[in-house]
Design an enzyme around this catalytic site. Sequence first.
Site, PDB file in Angstrom:
ATOM      1  N   SER A 166       0.846  -1.193   0.000  1.00  0.00           N
ATOM      2  CA  SER A 166       0.000   0.000   0.000  1.00  0.00           C
ATOM      3  C   SER A 166       0.879   1.240   0.000  1.00  0.00           C
ATOM      4  O   SER A 166       1.618   1.510   0.950  1.00  0.00           O
ATOM      5  CB  SER A 166      -0.896   0.005   1.234  1.00  0.00           C
ATOM      6  OG  SER A 166      -1.489   1.285   1.348  1.00  0.00           O
ATOM      7  N   HIS A 212      -1.026  -1.199  -4.521  1.00  0.00           N
ATOM      8  CA  HIS A 212      -2.310  -0.908  -3.871  1.00  0.00           C
ATOM      9  C   HIS A 212      -2.371   0.596  -3.600  1.00  0.00           C
ATOM     10  O   HIS A 212      -1.555   1.150  -2.864  1.00  0.00           O
ATOM     11  CB  HIS A 212      -2.435  -1.701  -2.569  1.00  0.00           C
ATOM     12  CG  HIS A 212      -3.773  -1.558  -1.919  1.00  0.00           C
ATOM     13  ND1 HIS A 212      -4.877  -2.279  -2.327  1.00  0.00           N
ATOM     14  CD2 HIS A 212      -4.204  -0.763  -0.906  1.00  0.00           C
ATOM     15  CE1 HIS A 212      -5.922  -1.939  -1.579  1.00  0.00           C
ATOM     16  NE2 HIS A 212      -5.539  -1.015  -0.705  1.00  0.00           N
ATOM     17  N   ASP A 267      -4.623   3.684  -2.224  1.00  0.00           N
ATOM     18  CA  ASP A 267      -5.761   4.022  -1.367  1.00  0.00           C
ATOM     19  C   ASP A 267      -6.235   5.438  -1.643  1.00  0.00           C
ATOM     20  O   ASP A 267      -5.510   6.397  -1.379  1.00  0.00           O
ATOM     21  CB  ASP A 267      -5.337   3.906   0.099  1.00  0.00           C
ATOM     22  CG  ASP A 267      -5.121   2.461   0.496  1.00  0.00           C
ATOM     23  OD1 ASP A 267      -6.102   1.696   0.428  1.00  0.00           O
ATOM     24  OD2 ASP A 267      -3.985   2.100   0.846  1.00  0.00           O
ATOM     25  N   MET A 289      -8.802   8.293  -0.666  1.00  0.00           N
ATOM     26  CA  MET A 289      -9.686   8.685   0.447  1.00  0.00           C
ATOM     27  C   MET A 289     -10.176  10.104   0.241  1.00  0.00           C
ATOM     28  O   MET A 289      -9.410  10.973  -0.186  1.00  0.00           O
ATOM     29  CB  MET A 289      -8.903   8.627   1.755  1.00  0.00           C
ATOM     30  CG  MET A 289      -8.270   7.274   2.015  1.00  0.00           C
ATOM     31  SD  MET A 289      -7.357   7.329   3.566  1.00  0.00           S
ATOM     32  CE  MET A 289      -6.698   5.665   3.593  1.00  0.00           C
ATOM     33  N   HIS A 297      -8.097   1.242  -4.601  1.00  0.00           N
ATOM     34  CA  HIS A 297      -9.094   1.002  -3.545  1.00  0.00           C
ATOM     35  C   HIS A 297      -9.770   2.344  -3.246  1.00  0.00           C
ATOM     36  O   HIS A 297      -9.165   3.215  -2.625  1.00  0.00           O
ATOM     37  CB  HIS A 297      -8.358   0.430  -2.325  1.00  0.00           C
ATOM     38  CG  HIS A 297      -9.188   0.311  -1.089  1.00  0.00           C
ATOM     39  ND1 HIS A 297      -8.646   0.100   0.167  1.00  0.00           N
ATOM     40  CD2 HIS A 297     -10.529   0.372  -0.887  1.00  0.00           C
ATOM     41  CE1 HIS A 297      -9.600   0.035   1.071  1.00  0.00           C
ATOM     42  NE2 HIS A 297     -10.758   0.213   0.461  1.00  0.00           N
ATOM     43  N   MET A 328     -12.097   4.763  -1.391  1.00  0.00           N
ATOM     44  CA  MET A 328     -12.813   5.006  -0.124  1.00  0.00           C
ATOM     45  C   MET A 328     -13.452   6.376  -0.261  1.00  0.00           C
ATOM     46  O   MET A 328     -13.079   7.335   0.425  1.00  0.00           O
ATOM     47  CB  MET A 328     -11.825   4.962   1.057  1.00  0.00           C
ATOM     48  CG  MET A 328     -11.390   3.551   1.402  1.00  0.00           C
ATOM     49  SD  MET A 328      -9.849   3.528   2.345  1.00  0.00           S
ATOM     50  CE  MET A 328      -8.697   3.477   0.983  1.00  0.00           C
ATOM     51  N   MET A 373     -11.878  -5.678   4.408  1.00  0.00           N
ATOM     52  CA  MET A 373     -11.059  -4.852   5.301  1.00  0.00           C
ATOM     53  C   MET A 373     -10.870  -5.598   6.620  1.00  0.00           C
ATOM     54  O   MET A 373     -11.832  -6.104   7.207  1.00  0.00           O
ATOM     55  CB  MET A 373     -11.737  -3.504   5.581  1.00  0.00           C
ATOM     56  CG  MET A 373     -11.849  -2.570   4.385  1.00  0.00           C
ATOM     57  SD  MET A 373     -10.287  -2.225   3.546  1.00  0.00           S
ATOM     58  CE  MET A 373      -9.343  -1.450   4.865  1.00  0.00           C
ATOM     59  N   ASP A 429      -7.055  -6.443   3.598  1.00  0.00           N
ATOM     60  CA  ASP A 429      -6.382  -5.145   3.725  1.00  0.00           C
ATOM     61  C   ASP A 429      -6.452  -4.637   5.159  1.00  0.00           C
ATOM     62  O   ASP A 429      -7.536  -4.368   5.677  1.00  0.00           O
ATOM     63  CB  ASP A 429      -7.092  -4.172   2.753  1.00  0.00           C
ATOM     64  CG  ASP A 429      -6.453  -2.795   2.687  1.00  0.00           C
ATOM     65  OD1 ASP A 429      -5.439  -2.561   3.362  1.00  0.00           O
ATOM     66  OD2 ASP A 429      -6.987  -1.954   1.930  1.00  0.00           O
ATOM     67  N   GLY A 433       0.956  -2.333   4.019  1.00  0.00           N
ATOM     68  CA  GLY A 433       1.498  -0.978   3.974  1.00  0.00           C
ATOM     69  C   GLY A 433       2.688  -0.849   4.895  1.00  0.00           C
ATOM     70  O   GLY A 433       3.846  -0.970   4.476  1.00  0.00           O
ATOM     71  N   SER A 434       2.403  -0.654   6.186  1.00  0.00           N
ATOM     72  CA  SER A 434       3.509  -0.405   7.118  1.00  0.00           C
ATOM     73  C   SER A 434       4.447  -1.595   7.247  1.00  0.00           C
ATOM     74  O   SER A 434       5.650  -1.404   7.433  1.00  0.00           O
ATOM     75  CB  SER A 434       2.977   0.035   8.479  1.00  0.00           C
ATOM     76  OG  SER A 434       1.818  -0.645   8.805  1.00  0.00           O
TER      77      SER A 434
END
Length: 216
Positions: free
Chosen positions: A7, A31, A33, A35, A64, A66, A136, A175, A197-198
């Site tokens: 991510s 990926h 994101d 938002m 993705h 959101m 999620m 995710d 991600g992290s």
Amino acid sequence: MIQIAPSILSADFLHLEKDVELVNRHADLFHLDIMDGTFVPNISFGFPVVEAIAQKARKPLDVHLMIVHPEKYVERFAKAGAALISFHYETAQEQSGAILEQIRNLGVKAGLVINPDCPVQAIIPYLKQVDFVLLMSVFAGFGGQKFIPESMERIRTVRAELDRIGRPDVPIEVDGGIGPANAAEVVAAGASILVAGSSVFKAANPVEAIESMRKA
Ligand code: DX5
Ligand code: ZN
């Protein structure tokens, strides 16, 4: 086959090209994101960043969404280079079927996403139509959250339903809070695309983190 989708939300935006190359060389999907500060209480990045990544990406872009009104933006994300687009059932409700078709008609793989508090039953009617499902395992909005353990049962339920309707090849993407420590369990529950991600970009050794999750 297990696919790892780092991510980009957790990437180093001052040295994005370095992280894009990491994904190109070692992972399977980008990926991304998106938002809007309305559906989720956070704002990430938009078209200029997606288009910049698309110029250098040698792996497919997995967008993705959101955002409220995903139907207004899917065409632009397709033009920006998305190979997969998912949107939240919560933002679309009974329009979900029409938006899945809209995405597929753009030549893009269509996925439906639900947050941890949305009953999986809500998306069961759409499983005949989806190209993939995104579950999620944290509440959408932020990277670096802890994996919600109840997600395992939700993955098993959707996997069983996809198998029951004769669609065993439809991938489940998961995710939120995934890393080398829990990847094997997530895969055993029935997932085959792992967003991370992290656990990738904040790892001391990102390549090792990706490889260890892929072996899960
Ligand atoms: C959260 C995003 C995730 C997030 C995952 O809303 O959908 O893709 O970046 O980050 P980690 O892997 O750190 O939980
Ligand atoms: Zn995501």
